[in-house]
Scaffold this motif. Structure first.
Motif, PDB file in Angstrom:
ATOM      1  N   ARG A 414       0.834  -1.215   0.000  1.00 39.23           N
ATOM      2  CA  ARG A 414       0.000   0.000   0.000  1.00 39.23           C
ATOM      3  C   ARG A 414       0.863   1.258   0.000  1.00 39.23           C
ATOM      4  N   ARG A 455      -6.632  -4.241  -6.478  1.00 41.91           N
ATOM      5  CA  ARG A 455      -7.021  -2.822  -6.488  1.00 41.91           C
ATOM      6  C   ARG A 455      -5.783  -1.925  -6.527  1.00 41.91           C
ATOM      7  N   LEU A 456      -4.725  -2.332  -5.836  1.00 42.63           N
ATOM      8  CA  LEU A 456      -3.489  -1.553  -5.881  1.00 42.63           C
ATOM      9  C   LEU A 456      -2.896  -1.564  -7.288  1.00 42.63           C
ATOM     10  N   ASP A 459      -4.754   0.883  -9.325  1.00 37.48           N
ATOM     11  CA  ASP A 459      -4.357   2.266  -9.040  1.00 37.48           C
ATOM     12  C   ASP A 459      -3.099   2.640  -9.818  1.00 37.48           C
ATOM     13  N   GLU A 462      -3.810   2.826 -13.674  1.00 35.12           N
ATOM     14  CA  GLU A 462      -4.543   4.027 -14.080  1.00 35.12           C
ATOM     15  C   GLU A 462      -3.653   5.263 -13.991  1.00 35.12           C
ATOM     16  N   ARG A 463      -2.793   5.308 -12.978  1.00 35.61           N
ATOM     17  CA  ARG A 463      -1.908   6.466 -12.826  1.00 35.61           C
ATOM     18  C   ARG A 463      -0.873   6.515 -13.938  1.00 35.61           C
ATOM     19  N   ARG A 470      -4.115  -2.587 -16.504  1.00 36.44           N
ATOM     20  CA  ARG A 470      -5.448  -2.160 -16.052  1.00 36.44           C
ATOM     21  C   ARG A 470      -6.494  -3.206 -16.419  1.00 36.44           C
TER      22      ARG A 470
END
Length: 677
Positions: A414, A455-456, A459, A462-463, A470
């Motif tokens: 995280r 989910r990480l 993230d 997408e960044r 993705r």
């Protein structure tokens, strides 16, 4: 849940495992438990648990007091179902989301929560589990009432003990206990546990002055005691003189100055290499560090790191963690360590230390997974080439390491994603963690952790505009949504994955997403849309000549056409599936496809054709020597013969099927892609 040691960072427990003072506060808290509330006075049974609040600054002994109170209550048998504990703030000051807290508490109760469930659902599930139990819920380091309120049980048989820096406005009936410093007698007893009685006895006035300079704060007194313990020839007066000579930081609140002074004195006494390692421990995820973490951060050997960590414990700068081989950085010291890190280390050096820590975690996880592979495999050969410190001697040792390090590893992932500067390493860490968890626990058991890791990945993708990653993350998340019954959420993610696959020009992701969209519509009972999407996926597989996928998709298309009552189209699809399996040499798959074709023929009112098709499938099952499949087909044939009015022949086939199944006594039913019939 087993009792845990009192937290030194928050507590009056020195490194000697004793609790000092706070008898007046303990008595007041116990009185608050016994005190009748307004509901009791009015003759009503309270619908809420009693909530006790222990308020104080970090380092004031607030967690130690909470732990001592809970320990005594449980020892007396007043809460026979035990204690649940959760820390609501991470060492860096970030509040822990309710979803994570509730999931961890449920895990402590032996309950595996569904992957991807939100905080409200998990908190409701937790409250339901606690109904009827007599437990203590200890919520440490709460930032506000919003973290505590969702976790409160819905009945009065539980007790909630919350620890916070200030009031929890918004929770009715909270009984607060605000902490100051330790009384002089208890503070001197704490020092005595480090120094022995002689140095205190020969200069009691200096000892009293020292406790005043430390503000009676247990964390500051522990650091002072550690300094004296490391210097048996120094007197208490020497330490008092040194503390007085240290200037105060005018920008620091008065209440925080005693701890800052004591920490500075302890820190400045360290050798440069140890001081640097201590600063870098502020980067340790969840404030948890083992020898490997410290070694990677400081760039030294594992044995040297272990020796320094043990020295920090002796100085009161660290404490032994609950988990084997791990040490905890006191939460009240983390802000001070971060200040030093910012002022004494260049950003590039800090980033390099982070990268080394992530790389070490990746290598350990790869080793942890490799040990599960068969002897002689490529993974085991690579494992043999690693340094001894990075190898696990057995699967059991690796599993134990992964279990104890899992919270820190997840936190490390995280933090790496939130940092945003080491995305390549973050992706490698997540991939290694996913593989290790799957290898040791299985995909189903590890699904909640895998959901968070996917989910990480999403993230980061997408960044960074990584369309292929993705698409993969969305497909993985959608699969987990689908397995937990959130089909509509899965459908939305599958559609997003399709868009991402098209952006990446990734044929695999496109085909997989289209087929999964069809599967989601099938689960929702929308046969027309399911058939449409299966048809699109099939067209792509036909264009790319991907024969195994073609055979599977013909079968899925035949299934939804059967459910929709389009028997002619369904029969053509199942026969195409059978032909595909035949070309691939997949005899069991060929037999199953023919069996489904026979089922469609029965539905279409063509029992004689169904009989011939089923007999053909039985012959293929015999060739494949698949006895359970053969038994299932015998039962299918028996049902068909019953419909044709030949019960004697049907009975013979049922007897044959039972003989094939033997003592198992359960039937093997052939089903299409959906469980629905």
């Amino acid at each position: 849940m087993a009792e845990q040691a009192v937290d030194f960072d928050e507590g009056a427990e020195a490194g000697r495992g004793r609790f000092f003072g706070r008898q007046r506060e303990l008595k007041a808290l116990r009185a608050d438990i016994e005190d009748a509330g307004l509901d009791t006075i009015a003759g009503r049974k309270s619908a809420r648990p009693r909530v006790l609040l222990i308020a104080g600054r970090p380092g004031s002994g607030r967690s130690a007091l909470a732990a001592e109170l809970v320990r005594g209550l449980v020892a007396e048998g007043r809460y026979e179902d035990g204690v649940l504990r959760a820390r609501l703030t991470e060492p860096g000051g970030e509040p822990v989301p309710t979803e994570r807290t509730a999931r961890e508490l449920l895990a402590d109760l032996g309950i595996t929560a569904p992957a991807g469930a939100d905080g409200d659902d998990l908190a409701q599930r937790l409250r339901g589990i606690l109904a009827g139990r007599r437990m203590v819920l200890l919520l440490d380091d709460a930032t506000d009432a919003g973290q505590v309120e969702p976790l409160l049980p819905d009945h009065a048989d539980c007790l909630v003990v919350a620890v916070a820096a200030g009031p929890l406005t918004g929770i009715p009936g909270v009984r607060p206990c605000t902490l100051g410093g330790l009384d002089a007698k208890s503070a001197i007893e704490l020092l005595d546990s480090f120094t022995g009685s002689v140095r205190i006895t020969v200069d009691p006035q200096a000892a009293e002055t020292l406790t005043e300079l430390c503000g009676g704060q247990p964390a500051a007194l522990v650091l002072a005691g550690g300094w004296l313990a490391a210097r048996p020839m120094s007197s208490v007066a020497d330490l008092t003189k040194r503390l007085r000579a240290l200037p105060d930081d005018p920008d620091r609140p008065d209440a925080g100055r005693p701890l800052a002074r004591a920490f500075r004195l302890a820190y400045e006494a360290l050798p440069p290499s140890a001081a640097r390692m201590l600063r870098l421990l502020a980067l340790a995820p969840l404030g948890l560090a083992d020898a490997h973490t410290a070694s990677a951060l400081a760039g030294c050997s594992v044995s040297a790191a272990r020796s320094m960590l043990e020295g920090f414990v002796a100085f009161g700068l660290l404490r032994d963690g609950e988990r084997s081989g791990q040490y905890e950085v006191p939460g009240c010291l983390v802000p001070l360590l971060r200040e030093l890190l910012e002022s004494e280390d260049r950003p590039a050096e800090v980033q390099l230390a982070r990268a080394r820590m992530l790389e070490r975690a990746v290598r350990l996880l790869q080793s942890c997974r490799a040990v599960t592979e068969p002897e002689g495999s490529a993974a085991r050969r690579r494992l043999a080439g690693l340094p001894r410190a990075l190898r696990f001697p057995s699967v059991g040792t690796a599993s134990q390491w992964l279990r104890t390090r899992q919270p820190a590893l997840l936190a490390s992932a995280r933090l790496a994603v939130a940092d945003g500067e080491l995305d390549t390493l973050a992706r490698r860490l997540i991939a290694a963690l996913v593989r290790a968890l799957t290898a040791h626990r299985g995909a189903e058991e590890a699904a909640p952790e895998l959901y968070g890791l996917h989910r990480l990945v999403l993230d980061v993708a997408e960044r960074r505009g990584l369309h292929r990653e993705r698409a993969a993350a969305l497909l993985n998340l959608a699969d987990l949504d689908a397995t937990t019954g959130r089909t509509e959420d899965a459908l939305l993610r599958y559609r997003s994955a399709l868009d991402a696959g098209r952006d990446a020009n990734d044929p695999y992701a496109i085909g997989r997403a289209m087929e999964s969209v069809g599967g989601a519509y099938q689960e929702l009972g929308d046969w027309q849309r399911a058939a449409d999407w299966y048809g699109r996926a099939l067209s792509q597989r036909l264009a790319r000549d991907e024969r195994p996928d073609q055979a599977r998709l013909y079968g899925r298309l035949g299934a939804v056409q059967t459910y929709a009552g389009r028997y002619g189209e369904a029969l053509r699809s199942w026969r195409a599936a059978a032909a595909g399996h035949r070309r691939l040499g997949d005899v069991p798959g060929h037999a199953r496809a023919l069996s489904e074709a026979a089922r469609v023929q029965e539905y279409a009112g063509r029992p004689h054709e169904a009989l011939r098709t089923c007999e053909e499938a039985i012959e293929l099952a015999r060739q494949a020597k698949d006895m359970r499949l053969l038994a299932a087909l015998q039962l299918r044939l028996a049902d068909t013969l019953d419909r044709l009015g030949d019960p004697a022949a049907a009975r013979l086939h049922r007897v044959a099927a039972e003989r094939l199944l033997g003592s198992e006594g359960s039937t093997y039913e052939i089903r299409s892609a959906s469980a629905k019939d």
